[in-house]
Design a protein around this motif. Structure first.
Motif, mmCIF file in Angstrom:
data_model
loop_
_atom_site.group_PDB
_atom_site.id
_atom_site.type_symbol
_atom_site.label_atom_id
_atom_site.label_comp_id
_atom_site.label_asym_id
_atom_site.label_seq_id
_atom_site.Cartn_x
_atom_site.Cartn_y
_atom_site.Cartn_z
ATOM 1 N N SER A 19 26.376 0.687 60.929
ATOM 2 C CA SER A 19 26.045 0.842 59.374
ATOM 3 C C SER A 19 25.790 -0.547 58.860
ATOM 4 O O SER A 19 26.279 -1.576 59.178
ATOM 5 C CB SER A 19 27.327 1.667 58.681
ATOM 6 N N CYS A 40 21.903 7.680 61.401
ATOM 7 C CA CYS A 40 22.584 8.866 62.024
ATOM 8 C C CYS A 40 21.042 9.537 62.599
ATOM 9 O O CYS A 40 20.442 10.415 61.887
ATOM 10 C CB CYS A 40 23.233 9.879 61.085
ATOM 11 N N ALA A 43 17.861 9.993 60.600
ATOM 12 C CA ALA A 43 18.318 9.758 59.320
ATOM 13 C C ALA A 43 19.141 8.539 58.873
ATOM 14 O O ALA A 43 19.716 8.048 59.832
ATOM 15 C CB ALA A 43 18.908 11.123 58.968
ATOM 16 N N TYR A 44 19.062 8.191 57.947
ATOM 17 C CA TYR A 44 19.959 7.245 57.003
ATOM 18 C C TYR A 44 20.565 8.049 55.919
ATOM 19 O O TYR A 44 19.797 8.338 54.923
ATOM 20 C CB TYR A 44 18.799 6.050 56.626
ATOM 21 N N ILE A 45 21.859 8.033 55.967
ATOM 22 C CA ILE A 45 22.842 8.107 55.015
ATOM 23 C C ILE A 45 23.268 7.253 53.921
ATOM 24 O O ILE A 45 23.474 6.037 54.529
ATOM 25 C CB ILE A 45 24.182 8.949 55.424
ATOM 26 N N HIS A 52 28.076 10.224 48.615
ATOM 27 C CA HIS A 52 26.806 10.227 48.973
ATOM 28 C C HIS A 52 25.752 10.335 48.030
ATOM 29 O O HIS A 52 25.682 11.072 47.097
ATOM 30 C CB HIS A 52 26.810 11.592 49.857
ATOM 31 N N CYS A 54 21.997 9.954 48.944
ATOM 32 C CA CYS A 54 20.901 10.623 49.418
ATOM 33 C C CYS A 54 20.966 10.533 50.952
ATOM 34 O O CYS A 54 21.751 9.651 51.538
ATOM 35 C CB CYS A 54 19.477 10.141 48.947
ATOM 36 N N THR A 55 20.208 11.368 51.573
ATOM 37 C CA THR A 55 19.997 11.084 53.150
ATOM 38 C C THR A 55 18.475 11.027 53.479
ATOM 39 O O THR A 55 17.565 11.793 52.834
ATOM 40 C CB THR A 55 20.326 12.281 53.816
ATOM 41 N N GLN A 68 13.265 12.475 51.712
ATOM 42 C CA GLN A 68 14.567 12.660 51.176
ATOM 43 C C GLN A 68 15.104 14.084 51.397
ATOM 44 O O GLN A 68 14.435 14.911 51.526
ATOM 45 C CB GLN A 68 14.677 12.621 49.317
ATOM 46 N N GLN A 69 15.942 13.957 52.581
ATOM 47 C CA GLN A 69 16.446 15.301 52.963
ATOM 48 C C GLN A 69 17.266 16.048 52.083
ATOM 49 O O GLN A 69 17.575 17.058 51.970
ATOM 50 C CB GLN A 69 16.917 15.009 54.365
ATOM 51 N N GLU A 70 18.152 14.952 51.659
ATOM 52 C CA GLU A 70 19.473 15.513 50.710
ATOM 53 C C GLU A 70 19.525 14.427 49.689
ATOM 54 O O GLU A 70 19.398 13.160 49.967
ATOM 55 C CB GLU A 70 20.637 15.409 51.379
#
Length: 91
Positions: A19, A40, A43-45, A52, A54-55, A68-70
């Motif tokens: 990280s 991860c 993806a990048y959290i 949190h 975004c992901t 953007q996944q999340e």
């Protein structure tokens, strides 16, 4: 758990990325926000203020190819965070 049982488990032997922190000026005001980025898989959290944010996933080599996944950030902020991540991972 014994040594023999540990050998039976299927561990990924690749060393994962560590990280890291990025700083982003969201609104071009000169006020930078510090965020923790946790790689991860693909993806990048992104964590800001212990929450949190975004992901993100980098979908191609261009700087504008962050998806953007999340999360609920607008596209411009996703691009700014993505550019900061890309700048950090290219080092």
């Amino acid at each position: 758990m014994s040594e023999d049982n540990l050998d039976d488990l299927d561990f990924d032997q690749k060393q994962s990325e560590q990280s890291f922190h990025i700083e982003v000026d969201f609104y071009d005001t000169g006020d930078f926000s510090s965020m923790l980025v946790i790689p991860c898989n693909d993806a990048y959290i992104v964590v800001s203020n212990n929450e949190h944010l975004c992901t993100l996933v980098h979908t191609c080599k261009e700087i504008e190819c962050w998806e953007q996944q999340e999360g609920t950030l607008d596209d411009e902020l996703v691009e700014r965070i993505g550019a900061a991540i890309q700048g950090q991972t290219a080092q």
